[in-house]
Design an enzyme around this catalytic site. Structure first.
Site, PDB file in Angstrom:
ATOM      1  N   HIS A  71      84.843  50.493 106.826  1.00  0.00           N
ATOM      2  CA  HIS A  71      85.363  50.320 105.476  1.00  0.00           C
ATOM      3  C   HIS A  71      86.084  48.980 105.330  1.00  0.00           C
ATOM      4  CE1 HIS A  71      88.394  50.962 102.282  1.00  0.00           C
ATOM      5  NE2 HIS A  71      87.374  51.542 101.673  1.00  0.00           N
ATOM      6  N   CYS A  77      70.141  45.744 101.191  1.00  0.00           N
ATOM      7  CA  CYS A  77      71.497  45.575 100.662  1.00  0.00           C
ATOM      8  C   CYS A  77      72.553  45.953 101.696  1.00  0.00           C
ATOM      9  CB  CYS A  77      71.688  46.371  99.378  1.00  0.00           C
ATOM     10  SG  CYS A  77      71.449  48.130  99.599  1.00  0.00           S
TER      11      CYS A  77
HETATM   12  C1  PEP Z   1      74.044  50.833 103.604  1.00  0.00           C
HETATM   13  O1  PEP Z   1      74.170  51.960 104.054  1.00  0.00           O
HETATM   14  O2  PEP Z   1      73.381  49.940 104.150  1.00  0.00           O
HETATM   15  C2  PEP Z   1      74.708  50.458 102.343  1.00  0.00           C
HETATM   16  C3  PEP Z   1      74.505  49.280 101.790  1.00  0.00           C
HETATM   17  O3  PEP Z   1      75.548  51.351 101.767  1.00  0.00           O
HETATM   18  P1  PEP Z   1      77.021  51.694 102.269  1.00  0.00           P
HETATM   19  O4  PEP Z   1      77.422  50.625 103.214  1.00  0.00           O
HETATM   20  O5  PEP Z   1      77.853  51.766 101.044  1.00  0.00           O
HETATM   21  O6  PEP Z   1      76.831  53.029 102.916  1.00  0.00           O
END
Ligand code: PEP
Ligand code: MG
Length: 851
Positions: free
Chosen positions: A430, A806
């Site tokens: 986080h 992403c």
């Molecule tokens: C991922 O899991 O790659 C993502 C972009 O989402 P998060 O990091 O919010 O789980």
């Protein structure tokens, strides 16, 4: 070809035509040949190829008398290393070879006994230490200078080596060549150069050059120095360097010498004043080198009796900021094409420009290490909670938020802090993700320091205690934690930076979007010219004080009407969030991910929080506590989150879809038409997509009817479970786009917790179990195979589908290369990494074109 050793083509006088390449004779030899071709006053030089030096190390010597015969009789020589890439280093230069008792007598007449003695003494000292490998202390301790110093050095040599100092230049040169060749083959030197990126079997060339002495009593000036036309730190045009009368080699650069400025300077005398002609010649030579060698060069020169000699040219050392300025000016001056200017700046180096940094010369009092999770450096007082961070910001006191790990509740504290340090977590924890999004320096997983949050103190790796309020610095670029406040340098985004980035955009062939959750992130994304928003994580919008309570009421609602009532309070807030994002992005694509985390992340964890919630909901604390406990999951990251929540509590996604559509209409009113992109997280089966799509279509139809206006939107799927990759062919026909969430995908492919990996990741990388942290650099072999499978299967059933990534890997140059190679349309990364990604993508396209 003029051979220095008639029997050996690997020992060659450097002439304009002698066959010579950096990969056979090294970069220095090649550069000297270029200088010779430019007709610059380079003393006669002989180059020994990698093969010759390799033979020398194995005991096969070239014809050294023949080599010596290539130079004027009685010339003094120096030998310098010539590795393929100058950055790989090599053994230090040895000067004044050929000096002996007889030459000493001759030179005493020519230049005075003191100068001759000091020259001879320097040779004895360096030969003793670097060639005969005698105890350096014995020679460094000699305090006498002139003739007394020389006698002491010769005597010490004889005592230590148990033989007189060698007088024969053949013996001297043989031994120098042998010791330099062997030094290169030694284990320490090999490890050192490998650390600088050299292959284990990198070769070494040597150059033997006639010396211009730089010492003497003639009427003209004598001395040596270095000169370049730019400042290494800023890249601005400015003649820089030092000069020292009566000196050799790089002595002018040594601390404590009475060296002179080059140009006129109010602080003291300059070369320009004492030898204006030599100075003017040097500047002219440097300008010629810049144009013809197509680079900013530092020249090493000697002035002998007023005559300028150029001994060497190396590319100037440069900070990242200087690298950008230098490359852009070379292209603007028509010296190199724009593509080459783009290639000359290392993408990773850009992050140095985008953030404050610890000044290179600052003293670093390092007290611990963690994962370098978000670049830049920050200094502040230690605080241990988000509330204290906010209080500190209110007092205008910069603070570093120190937590075991951060949770969504810390976000406001993170906004208030100048940096974050955590005990736990890795590259996608986080703190790391939010830190990069905010451009907030962040070091995570510093588990070798002890975090005692109760007593509000940290015990450092070297057992010092840091208390709340103490000043520390974190360096998110290399993971260091430092005591105190070292000197910093500021971030710069000047015209050269903007120019270089605009050129990069002309060449790149893959889109770069930003992951942006807030208007501030979106503004940063625009500032860094992202092509749109590739991921807006909507859950971060629910932590503001005015939202968390309706959110909690929604979570606690038993009856659908209660839930609707709470959601009705959240709807206008979300609509405002999205309208703002759309307005900032001015028609560029914005991809909004529907709610993803487990609900209990929004519930209080301590007694005070539970009591506040009980008050707000008008329920007994025991009731609230029981309900909070009931929402806990054994494994929340694999539990009720993402689309699973959308299926089981559909009102949340309905509300978000409505807010997105209404914002679309509101924002389209006063600007470019908006086509929102809605993304479903944690999908693992096509049926999930079908069900949610039906509901979202119903919401869209309802908004269209009620507003009497039309709009379009795109619905996509986040591919972040292994099953979604494998079943992408089934999923793709229901989606306009697939975006690979490689953070979760890496977690699930390895079975490796994102939040706990920091504890052992550095151990794993150090022991070579993982080449890199797979949360940082995409694991092309394993996770990559799933991604490639997903791409191929998705395209096979929907050739119009837009493909992207992403996860945090979107900002990593190696991972971008992979995404481009598998045919993705764009990558999306934290806003502050957008420039790095733009430049890395341009490098890939340019290299691809020139292959
Ligand atoms: C991922 O899991 O790659 C993502 C972009 O989402 P998060 O990091 O919010 O789980
Ligand atoms: Mg995810």
């Amino acid at each position: 070809m003029q051979k220095a050793d008639p029997q050996n083509p690997d020992v060659t006088v450097i002439t304009p035509t002698s066959p010579m390449t950096p990969s056979t004779h090294g970069g220095r030899a090649k550069c000297l040949q270029r200088l010779v071709r430019l007709d610059l006053p380079v003393p006669r030089t002989v180059a020994l190829s990698f093969a010759a030096v390799h033979d020398i190390a194995a005991g096969i010597m070239p014809d050294v008398p023949a080599l010596l015969a290539s130079f004027d009789e009685g010339a003094l020589l120096c030998v310098r290393p010539s590795s393929q890439d100058p950055d790989w280093g090599g053994p230090g230069a040895i000067l004044n070879i050929g000096m002996n008792d007889a030459r000493y007598v001759e030179l005493s007449d020519e230049m005075g006994a003191d100068s001759a003695a000091s020259l001879y003494m320097r040779f004895v000292q360096s030969y003793a230490i670097h060639v005969a490998r005698l105890d350096p202390d014995t020679f460094d301790e000699i305090e006498d200078t002139g003739r007394d110093g020389l006698s002491a050095a010769l005597q010490a040599y004889e005592e230590e080596a148990e033989e007189p100092f060698p007088q024969d230049p053949v013996v001297q040169l043989t031994e120098v060549l042998r010791s330099m060749a062997r030094a290169w083959e030694g284990t320490t030197a090999r490890l050192l150069r490998q650390a600088r990126g050299a292959p284990a079997d990198a070769g070494l060339g040597l150059v033997v050059q006639e010396m211009a002495l730089g010492l003497g009593q003639g009427t003209g000036e004598n001395g040596s120095g270095v000169l370049q036309l730019v400042d290494s730190e800023t890249g601005l045009q400015q003649i820089t360097g030092r000069y020292l009368s009566q000196s050799q080699g790089r002595e002018a650069l040594e601390q404590g010498t009475a060296s002179l400025y080059l140009t006129r300077d109010p602080r003291g005398p300059s070369l320009e004043e004492i030898a204006p002609e030599a100075f003017a010649q040097l500047v002219a030579h440097a300008e010629l080198m810049r144009v013809r060698l197509r680079a900013e060069m530092q020249i090493e020169f000697t002035i002998e009796n007023g005559q300028v000699h150029i001994l060497d040219g190396v590319r100037v050392q440069r900070s990242s900021r200087a690298a950008v300025r230098i490359a852009v000016r070379l292209a603007d001056d028509g010296i190199i094409p724009r593509q080459e200017a783009v290639l000359r700046v290392e993408p990773r180096g850009l992050s140095e420009l985008l953030h404050r940094q610890i000044a290179p010369e600052a003293v670093r009092d390092v007290v611990g290490y963690g994962v370098a999770a978000s670049p830049g450096a920050a200094t502040g007082r230690i605080v241990f909670s988000a509330a204290e961070a906010q209080a500190s910001a209110a007092r205008n006191e910069p603070c570093i938020l120190v937590r075991r790990e951060t949770s969504p509740e810390d976000i406001r504290g993170m906004h208030a802090a100048v940096g974050v340090l955590t005990e736990r977590g890795g590259m996608t924890s986080h703190a790391a993700v939010i830190g990069r999004g905010l451009g907030l320096p962040c070091v995570v997983g510093a588990a070798r320091m002890k975090f005692d949050l109760k007593r509000r103190r940290i015990t450092t790796e070297d057992r010092r205690t840091l208390k709340e309020g103490d000043i520390i610095t974190i360096d998110g670029t290399n993971g260091q934690v430092l005591a105190g406040a070292p000197e910093m340098i500021e971030a710069v985004l000047d015209d050269s930076f903007q120019t270089l980035m605009a050129w990069a955009d002309e060449f790149r062939d893959i889109g770069i979007r930003a992951n942006a959750d807030t208007p501030a992130d979106a503004a940063t994304a625009r500032n860094f010219a992202a092509d749109g928003i590739g991921l807006c994580r909507t859950e971060h919008m629910f932590f503001d004080a005015d939202r968390i309570t309706p959110m909690r009421e929604m979570i606690f609602a038993d009856a659908p009407e209660d839930r609707q009532a709470a959601l009705a309070m959240l709807l206008p807030m979300q609509r405002k969030d999205f309208t703002e994002l759309f307005r900032i992005m001015e028609g560029l694509p914005v991809c909004i991910r529907l709610f993803d985390p487990p609900l209990h992340e929004f519930l209080p964890t301590d007694r005070a929080g539970l009591r506040d919630l009980a008050e707000a909901l008008d329920l007994p604390v025991s009731d609230v506590t029981r309900r909070v406990e009931a929402l806990q999951e054994y494994n929340p990251m694999l539990g009720m989150r993402g689309v699973r929540l959308g299926i089981t509590v559909p009102e949340i996604y309905d509300m978000q879809a409505r807010a997105i559509f209404e914002a679309t209409l509101d924002a389209s009113h006063d600007g470019d038409p908006v086509v929102p992109e809605i993304m479903l997280p944690l999908v693992s089966a096509k049926r999930e997509v079908e069900l949610i799509r039906t509901r979202i279509e119903a919401v869209a139809a309802e908004v269209r009817t009620r507003r009497g206006q039309d709009f379009t939107y795109r619905l996509g799927v986040m591919v972040e479970t292994p099953r979604a990759c494998l079943r992408a062919d089934e999923i793709a026909p229901h989606a306009h786009f697939l975006s690979f969430g490689t953070n979760d995908l890496t977690q699930m492919t390895y079975g490796l917790s994102r939040d706990d990996a920091g504890r052992f990741m550095s151990e794993y990388v150090q022991q070579g179990l993982f080449g890199e942290d797979p949360f940082h650099v995409l694991d092309v072999e394993g996770v990559g195979e799933l991604v490639a499978t997903g791409v191929e299967r998705g395209r096979s059933t929907n050739n119009q589908v837009t493909l992207s990534i992403c996860g945090e890997h979107g900002g990593n140059p190696e991972s971008i290369a992979f995404c481009r190679a598998v045919g993705m349309d764009y990558v999306s990364c934290s806003p502050f990494r957008v420039p790095v990604a733009r430049l890395a993508a341009a490098h890939l396209a340019i290299r691809n074109q020139t292959l």
